[in-house]
Write a protein that holds these residues in place. Structure first.
Motif, PDB file in Angstrom:
ATOM      1  N   ALA A 181       0.884  -1.159  -0.056  1.00  7.22           N
ATOM      2  CA  ALA A 181       0.135  -0.084  -0.138  1.00  7.22           C
ATOM      3  C   ALA A 181       0.907   1.309  -0.038  1.00  7.22           C
ATOM      4  N   ALA A 182       2.070   1.227   0.620  1.00 10.69           N
ATOM      5  CA  ALA A 182       2.962   2.401   0.721  1.00 10.69           C
ATOM      6  C   ALA A 182       3.454   2.768  -0.614  1.00 10.69           C
ATOM      7  N   ALA A 183       3.958   1.513  -1.143  1.00 10.92           N
ATOM      8  CA  ALA A 183       4.420   1.610  -2.547  1.00 10.92           C
ATOM      9  C   ALA A 183       3.452   2.454  -3.520  1.00 10.92           C
ATOM     10  N   ALA A 184       2.170   1.770  -3.434  1.00 11.35           N
ATOM     11  CA  ALA A 184       1.186   2.285  -4.456  1.00 11.35           C
ATOM     12  C   ALA A 184       0.773   3.607  -4.179  1.00 11.35           C
ATOM     13  N   LEU A 185       0.889   4.176  -2.817  1.00 14.64           N
ATOM     14  CA  LEU A 185       0.746   5.408  -2.504  1.00 14.64           C
ATOM     15  C   LEU A 185       1.781   6.363  -2.875  1.00 14.64           C
ATOM     16  N   VAL A 186       2.874   5.841  -2.829  1.00 10.87           N
ATOM     17  CA  VAL A 186       4.095   6.816  -3.473  1.00 10.87           C
ATOM     18  C   VAL A 186       4.164   7.038  -4.919  1.00 10.87           C
ATOM     19  N   GLU A 187       3.870   5.996  -5.643  1.00 11.53           N
ATOM     20  CA  GLU A 187       3.631   6.259  -7.023  1.00 11.53           C
ATOM     21  C   GLU A 187       2.493   7.001  -7.439  1.00 11.53           C
TER      22      GLU A 187
END
Length: 659
Positions: free
Chosen positions: A638-644
């Motif tokens: 979820a954190a990686a998706a939010l960063v993108e």
């Protein structure tokens, strides 16, 4: 020991007393000298200090009842004359008129010597507006650069009782000066009855008659003696109060006459009796309430302005404002034809000139006193031209005036006291002083002259020189003690030849100017370099704290938090990055805007709808992660998706430019 026994012993043994007297004499002499030294400054100070006195015509008055305050300042002859009297009254008292200034002289016998004191007196007329006890500060005068006060005055003011007032106010009608006039001034009704007064034997002033009446009861009128004049010529304006009813005149304000030098001519209006005249077929009483001598200060059509006053009467009411007519005087300069040299525009009148010189014998380098007195009537000159030449030094004069109204004209004397230093010897002729002026009566220029005469100046031997005598030759006829001024000049050339220029100094020419310009150039370069360095430092500091840089830093922090699987820290960093990116792109501080209102604010600033929607979605996702525990599930994915998601939003906001 009794007195007879002491005398007897002194008679039998005179030697001790005789021996003691020489010892006591020096002590007594020293005591006497010390006493005189203490008394002399006090006596001199008492003689030099002006004698000030102030008094009121009455210390027990009623509201509206006028009274006068007078101050006198006297000094011994030869001391500086007092001037510029001033009076300040409490707020509930009003100065009706004044100051009326006059001169004073007092002679008295003191110490076997006749002492003459000269000075001035000033009088103000005052009216109280409220009852009570008032302390009027003592009037002040200017003397030798200081202001000296007189003693304060206590006044008790009672409420108005309606009793007849003392006739000391020149502006109250019909009391005082109008007493004794026929019925219209004192009987019932208080209004003229033409049928009863047309056959009365009273003489009428035809020169004050008017074909029409500006007001049917009471009015003010200004009458000039002339309406054309030259600069500096006296114009006399008389102000009359015309009235047909018992009236009270208060709060008079004189005509401003801003373009004139003014002198009051009416010393005491109480002495002016009203006269009868005809205005518009009706019989009026006319009373002179003010009279001014005006001297124009420039050319053109000059206005005197209007005199104003408040009138109270049965038919017109209380405190009704009345104004006089405005007098217009056409002013020109005296003719240029025949104008003498040295004439100053404004010197107009009839004058005589007299001069005295003291002493007539002095030593070389000494001074004489020259006193020039101008006597006559008119606009007195402010300065005189003195006969300046080599060897004479005229210092600035001391001016003394004794000018006052004289038979309707301004006259008196004005004296100029000069100190003249004489630097040459022999019989020195001081020359003459000329006063050119315009005589309005004769319509021509007049030049008054005063011969100053000759002063015998004895030479002073030059001081003996302590050095060796000068070997420079002196020309024949050279004065004693004077060196040859051209002794150091080179001789004349006796043969032709090429010009030999003088040797130049090592720094002459371009090197000298370069050396002279080097310091300011170095300072200028250092200053410019310092400004450039500071400007670069400021730009670097501003870039370090710019919203775009802070957005990039927050985005990197989000990526680092996502790599560690910390979803909460990632959401907080992404929220900072998006807000900073919005501020950098639009200038909007979006942290202070509700998330629901943010799309509208971005739309008003021209941000495309899809971009603003994704920015709001990223902020909403961060807010859900921060405040909803269930939204924090998912961890690193979820954190990686939010960063993108945030990276694309920040990148597009950085690239977006407003239309």
């Amino acid at each position: 020991m009794t007195r007879p026994l002491a005398l007897a012993l002194a008679a039998r043994s005179p030697a001790p007393l005789a021996l003691a007297l020489p010892r006591l004499a020096p002590i007594a002499t020293a005591l006497l000298v010390a006493l005189l030294a203490l008394i002399a400054p006090l006596r001199a100070r008492a003689q030099q200090q002006p004698e000030l006195s102030a008094r009121a015509s009455s210390t027990d008055v009623e509201v509206g009842e006028p009274f006068t305050v007078e101050v006198k300042a006297l000094v011994e002859r030869g001391a500086g004359m007092p001037s510029d009297p001033e009076l300040r009254v409490p707020p509930d008292l009003s100065i009706v008129s004044g100051p009326s200034i006059g001169t004073q002289m007092k002679t008295q016998l003191g110490g076997g010597v006749m002492i003459t004191q000269l000075g001035i007196s000033a009088t103000w007329q005052i009216v109280a507006n409220k009852p009570g006890r008032y302390t009027i500060p003592g009037p002040t005068i200017s003397w030798n650069g200081r202001r000296l006060p007189a003693a304060p005055i206590m006044i008790k003011v009672a409420p108005a009782s309606g009793r007849p007032r003392r006739p000391n106010n020149p502006f109250l009608l019909p009391g005082g000066p109008l007493q004794g006039f026929p019925w219209p001034f004192g009987g019932p009704g208080g209004v003229f009855d033409d049928e009863r007064t047309q056959d009365e034997p009273e003489a009428e002033a035809t020169e004050l008659a008017m074909p029409r009446e500006p007001d049917p009861v009471v009015f003010l009128r200004a009458i000039p003696d002339k309406t054309t004049a030259v600069v500096g010529e006296q114009v006399t304006v008389s102000f009359y109060l015309y009235f047909r009813e018992n009236a009270e005149m208060t709060e008079p304000r004189a005509a401003p006459a801003a373009d004139f030098l003014r002198h009051p001519l009416l010393e005491d209006p109480r002495n002016e009796r009203p006269v009868y005249t005809r205005v518009g077929g009706h019989r009026y009483a006319a009373r002179l309430v003010d009279k001014l001598a005006l001297f124009p200060l420039k050319t053109g059509e000059l206005h005197t302005g209007s005199m104003q006053t408040r009138i109270s009467g049965r038919r017109i009411g209380a405190r009704v404002l009345r104004e006089s007519n405005d007098v217009v005087v056409k002013v020109t300069e005296p003719p240029l034809a025949g104008r003498p040299s040295g004439y100053a525009v404004g010197d107009v009148g009839q004058f005589t000139l007299k001069a005295t010189v003291q002493p007539r014998q002095i030593e070389q380098g000494g001074s004489v006193a020259v006193t020039v007195q101008i006597a006559g009537t008119g606009n007195f000159p402010q300065s005189l031209r003195v006969p300046e030449r080599t060897g004479l030094e005229w210092l600035d004069p001391e001016k003394r005036d004794a000018i006052e109204p004289r038979g309707g004209a301004i006259g008196g004397t004005r004296s100029f006291g000069y100190v003249v230093r004489i630097q040459e010897s022999g019989a020195v002729d001081l020359g003459k002083i000329e006063l050119p002026y315009w005589d309005p009566a004769q319509k021509r220029y007049v030049v008054e002259r005063a011969e100053l005469g000759v002063v015998q100046v004895s030479p002073v031997a030059p001081p003996a020189s302590s050095g060796p005598p000068s070997r420079a030759p002196r020309a024949e006829g050279d004065g004693a003690g004077r060196g040859e001024p051209f002794a150091g000049m080179p001789g004349l050339r006796t043969s032709l030849g090429p010009h030999a220029p003088p040797a130049t100094l090592p720094l002459d020419g371009a090197p000298f100017w370069l050396l002279l310009a080097a310091p300011p150039l170095v300072v200028t370069l250092f200053g410019a370099g310092d400004r450039l360095v500071r400007r670069a430092r400021d730009r670097r500091a501003a870039g370090a704290t710019s919203p775009a840089r802070l957005a990039a830093i927050a985005q990197r922090e989000a990526e680092e938090a996502a790599a560690q699987g910390d979803l909460g820290a990632t959401a907080a960093a992404i929220e900072r990055a998006v807000h900073r990116a919005i501020e950098s792109a639009t200038g909007l501080r979006s942290r202070g805007v509700l998330l629901a209102e943010l799309p509208g604010e971005l739309g008003r600033r021209g941000v495309p709808g899809p971009l603003s929607s994704r920015a709001c979605e990223a902020l909403a996702a961060c807010e859900a992660i921060r405040f909803e525990p269930t939204a924090q599930e998912g961890g690193g994915a979820a954190a990686a998706a939010l960063v993108e998601q945030s990276r694309s939003v920040v990148t597009e906001l950085a690239r977006w430019k407003p239309a």
